[in-house]
Design an enzyme around this catalytic site. Structure first.
Site, PDB file in Angstrom:
ATOM      1  N   ARG A 135       1.968  -2.762   8.305  1.00  0.00           N
ATOM      2  CA  ARG A 135       1.228  -4.031   8.278  1.00  0.00           C
ATOM      3  C   ARG A 135       2.197  -5.200   8.426  1.00  0.00           C
ATOM      4  O   ARG A 135       1.918  -6.171   9.133  1.00  0.00           O
ATOM      5  CB  ARG A 135       0.447  -4.166   6.970  1.00  0.00           C
ATOM      6  CG  ARG A 135      -0.813  -3.322   6.892  1.00  0.00           C
ATOM      7  CD  ARG A 135      -1.527  -3.482   5.553  1.00  0.00           C
ATOM      8  NE  ARG A 135      -1.959  -2.177   5.067  1.00  0.00           N
ATOM      9  CZ  ARG A 135      -1.890  -1.750   3.824  1.00  0.00           C
ATOM     10  NH1 ARG A 135      -1.403  -2.534   2.878  1.00  0.00           N
ATOM     11  NH2 ARG A 135      -2.310  -0.550   3.496  1.00  0.00           N
ATOM     12  N   GLU A 173      -8.769  -0.329   2.511  1.00  0.00           N
ATOM     13  CA  GLU A 173      -8.977   1.107   2.736  1.00  0.00           C
ATOM     14  C   GLU A 173      -8.034   1.932   1.866  1.00  0.00           C
ATOM     15  O   GLU A 173      -8.439   2.942   1.274  1.00  0.00           O
ATOM     16  CB  GLU A 173      -8.743   1.450   4.209  1.00  0.00           C
ATOM     17  CG  GLU A 173      -9.816   0.962   5.148  1.00  0.00           C
ATOM     18  CD  GLU A 173      -9.470   1.216   6.605  1.00  0.00           C
ATOM     19  OE1 GLU A 173     -10.380   1.596   7.365  1.00  0.00           O
ATOM     20  OE2 GLU A 173      -8.298   1.044   6.992  1.00  0.00           O
ATOM     21  N   GLU A 174      -6.789   1.514   1.782  1.00  0.00           N
ATOM     22  CA  GLU A 174      -5.804   2.238   0.976  1.00  0.00           C
ATOM     23  C   GLU A 174      -6.250   2.313  -0.483  1.00  0.00           C
ATOM     24  O   GLU A 174      -6.172   3.368  -1.124  1.00  0.00           O
ATOM     25  CB  GLU A 174      -4.441   1.550   1.086  1.00  0.00           C
ATOM     26  CG  GLU A 174      -3.302   2.336   0.470  1.00  0.00           C
ATOM     27  CD  GLU A 174      -1.951   1.688   0.690  1.00  0.00           C
ATOM     28  OE1 GLU A 174      -0.948   2.253   0.196  1.00  0.00           O
ATOM     29  OE2 GLU A 174      -1.869   0.622   1.344  1.00  0.00           O
ATOM     30  N   GLY A 175      -6.741   1.192  -1.012  1.00  0.00           N
ATOM     31  CA  GLY A 175      -7.226   1.178  -2.390  1.00  0.00           C
ATOM     32  C   GLY A 175      -8.446   2.060  -2.576  1.00  0.00           C
ATOM     33  O   GLY A 175      -8.538   2.823  -3.542  1.00  0.00           O
TER      34      GLY A 175
END
Length: 510
Positions: A135, A173-175
Site C-alpha cells: 500500500r 479487508e485485512e481487519g
C-alpha cells in the site's frame, strides 16, 4: 381330552407370540439399519487444498490449508498443513529488481508442489494478498506496485496450481479477514444445540474482536454492543452461517511496529544535536548509525521531513521507559474528535466490547515478555513494570541474557513493548479491559491472521445460511440407537425363553 385341547391352544398362542416377537425384532433391526444409514451416509474421502501467500511489509509467508471436501461448509474444518517463510524482505523491496521475484518465491512454492498430491495440483487455488508494505509502495509509485504484482503473477502462474490472482488488499479487508479467521477457528460462527431434544436451541455466540499488528499497519475489528457505528466507512455487514453481523473495523496505516519506529525517529531527530539521537527506547549502551535517506524513504515519515545538516545520525540508547512511552504517545493525535468518541487521529471507535484476540506482532512481542517474566499471564500493570526493567538493562547485559534472539529483534524489544502498551492505550484499553485480550499465535494448529479468512471468503466456504446438519442431533441419534438395540435384545431374550420353556411361561401367565 381337555388337556390335549389346552396344549394345542398354548402351542398356538406361543407360536403367535413368537411370530409377533419375531416381527418386532425385524422392525427393530430395520429401524437400527435405517437410523444408522441415514446418519452415516458413506462418503468417499476427498481432501481439498488451498495456498495463500501473505506478502507483508517485512517478509512473505506462505500457508497451505487442507479440508475434507464433503464438509467444506462446516465451521472449523480447515487445517493448516504447512507454513513456509520466504527468505528475504517483503515484496515491496523488489520494486527495483522485479526479475529476482521468481527466485525469491521458488523455495516455498516448490515445497507446496511436494506436500500437495500431484493429482490435486490443478484444483488447488493459489492466492497472494499484499498488505501495508505494498500500500505504501503504491502511494509512492503506482507503476512500481503494478510491476511487482505482475512479476509475482508471472512467477506463480508457472506452477501447476490454479492461480487466482495477486492483489493489494485494503486495510479494511485485512481487519475483516483477521476477524473471520479467529472466530472461524474458535467455532464462534456455529449455534449451540441442546442435547435434550430434537429441536435446536439456537443461541448466537459472542464473537471475539481482532487486534492485528504488522510492520506497517495495525487493525482493530469487533462487533460493538448496541452502538451505532458513526463513521460508515468503518462498518461492514456480514451474514455468516445464518446470522447477521455488523462489524466495526479500521486500519491505521503507518502505525505498524516498524513504521511507528521510523515515525518516532523522524520526529525526535529534529530536536537532536550534532547528528546524535539519545533515544530512550533503546537499551543503554546500544548504538546504531542510520542514513537520513533511509529515514525519509517511507511515506510514513513525510510529515516530519525537513532538511538536516547531516546525511547520517547515530542512535545512542538511554533506556528510559517513561520517556520512551511519552515520545510514542506524541505520534497519536488526540486533539480533535468529530465523533462521540475516538481512538486517535480523529478516528471513530465505539466502546470496546467482549474478548479480543491479538495476533501477529502483538503476540510475538508479548510472547517474548512472558518469557522474560516467566509467567504466561501478564496484566497491563505487570507488562509496564517488565518493560521498564527490560529497557533499563545495559545492551551488553541484554545480549548476554538472550543469546538466542537475533540482535535486530532484541534491540527493538524495548521500543516494541512500550509501543504495544501505548497503542492499546490509544485503542482505549484500560487495566480491566486489558484482561479481555488473549494474545494468540496459533488456534488449533493454524496461525491467527488474515490469510485463512481471505481464502474462506474467496472460495465461498463460509455460507450465508447455516448449512444443513445431520437429520438428528448426535445425542438423539445415540439415544435412538441404544433404545432400538435394547428393544432388540429384550425381544430376543423373551422369544428364546418362550421357545425353550413354553410350559413355564404359561404357568406363570396363568
Amino acid at each position: 381330552m381337555e388337556d390335549i385341547k389346552d396344549s394345542k391352544v398354548k402351542r398356538f398362542c406361543s407360536k403367535n407370540i413368537l411370530i409377533i416377537l419375531g416381527f418386532t425384532s425385524i422392525l427393530a433391526v430395520i429401524a437400527l439399519i435405517a437410523v444408522g444409514l441415514t446418519q452415516n451416509k458413506p462418503l468417499p474421502e476427498n481432501v481439498k487444498y488451498g495456498i495463500v501467500l501473505d506478502a507483508g511489509s517485512s517478509h512473505t509467508n506462505l500457508y497451505i490449508y487442507k479440508w475434507p471436501a464433503e464438509k467444506e461448509n462446516d465451521t472449523g474444518v480447515v487445517q493448516q498443513l504447512e507454513e513456509c517463510q520466504v527468505k528475504g524482505p517483503g515484496i515491496s523491496k523488489y520494486a527495483q529488481k522485479t526479475d529476482e521475484i521468481g527466485a525469491y518465491l521458488a523455495e516455498c512454492m516448490e515445497l507446496s508442489t511436494e506436500l500437495i498430491p500431484t493429482s490435486k495440483h490443478h484444483q488447488t487455488p493459489v492466492y497472494l494478498g499484499a498488505t501495508a508494505g505494498m500500500r505504501l509502495l503504491r502511494m509512492e509509485s503506482e507503476q512500481s506496485a503494478d510491476e511487482v504484482l505482475a512479476a509475482v503473477s508471472t512467477s506463480l502462474k508457472s506452477y501447476p496450481f490454479d492461480f487466482q490472482g495477486a492483489k493489494i488488499i485494503t486495510g479494511q479487508e485485512e481487519g475483516a479477514y483477521g476477524w473471520i479467521t479467529i472466530n472461524y477457528l474458535l467455532g464462534r460462527f456455529t449455534q449451540e444445540q441442546s442435547w435434550l431434544s430434537l429441536i435446536s436451541d439456537s443461541q448466537k455466540q459472542e464473537t471475539f474482536g481482532a487486534l492485528d499488528l504488522g510492520g506497517a499497519s495495525t487493525q482493530i475489528t469487533f462487533v460493538p454492543q448496541n452502538s451505532t457505528i458513526e463513521s460508515p466507512e468503518n462498518s461492514l455487514q456480514f451474514r455468516l452461517y445464518g446470522e447477521d453481523y455488523t462489524v466495526y473495523t479500521h486500519s491505521f496505516l503507518c502505525y505498524g511496529k516498524d513504521q511507528a519506529l521510523w515515525q518516532k525517529l523522524a520526529k525526535d531527530i529534529q530536536v537532536s544535536s550534532g547528528g546524535v539521537l539519545k533515544d530512550p527506547c533503546f537499551n543503554p549502551g546500544y548504538e546504531k548509525v542510520v542514513n537520513v535517506s533511509e529515514l525519509y524513504g517511507t511515506p510514513c515519515t513525510k510529515r516530519f521531513e525537513k532538511k538536516l545538516p547531516f546525511d547520517q545520525f547515530r542512535i545512542q540508547g538511554t533506556g528510559d521507559y517513561e520517556q520512551c512511552h511519552q515520545s510514542i504517545l506524541e505520534l497519536f493525535n488526540n486533539s480533535h474528535c468529530p465523533y462521540s468518541q475516538c481512538a486517535f487521529n480523529g478516528v471513530f471507535l465505539p466502546p470496546l466490547h467482549g474478548s479480543f484476540g491479538a495476533f501477529s506482532a502483538f503476540y510475538f512481542v508479548m510472547d517474548f515478555f512472558k518469557k522474560v517474566a516467566k509467567n504466561s499471564v501478564i496484566s497491563q500493570e505487570k507488562m509496564t513494570e517488565i518493560t521498564k526493567n527490560f529497557c533499563s538493562k545495559s545492551w551488553e547485559e541484554t545480549k548476554t541474557s538472550y543469546p538466542s534472539v537475533k540482535e535486530k529483534y532484541l534491540s527493538e524489544y524495548c521500543f516494541s513493548g512500550a509501543y504495544i502498551l501505548s497503542l492499546l492505550q490509544g485503542y482505549n484499553f484500560t487495566d480491566s479491559s486489558w484482561e479481555q485480550i488473549h494474545f494468540m499465535g496459533k488456534i488449533k494448529d493454524s496461525n491467527a491472521g488474515w490469510t485463512l479468512g481471505y481464502m474462506l471468503n474467496l472460495t465461498n466456504m463460509i455460507p450465508a445460511e447455516q448449512p444443513l446438519s445431520p437429520p438428528l442431533p448426535h445425542s438423539t441419534y445415540i439415544g435412538l440407537m441404544v433404545l432400538f438395540s435394547l428393544l432388540l435384545v429384550a425381544v430376543a431374550i423373551t422369544g428364546l425363553f418362550i421357545y425353550s420353556k413354553p410350559s413355564y411361561f404359561w404357568k406363570e401367565a396363568v
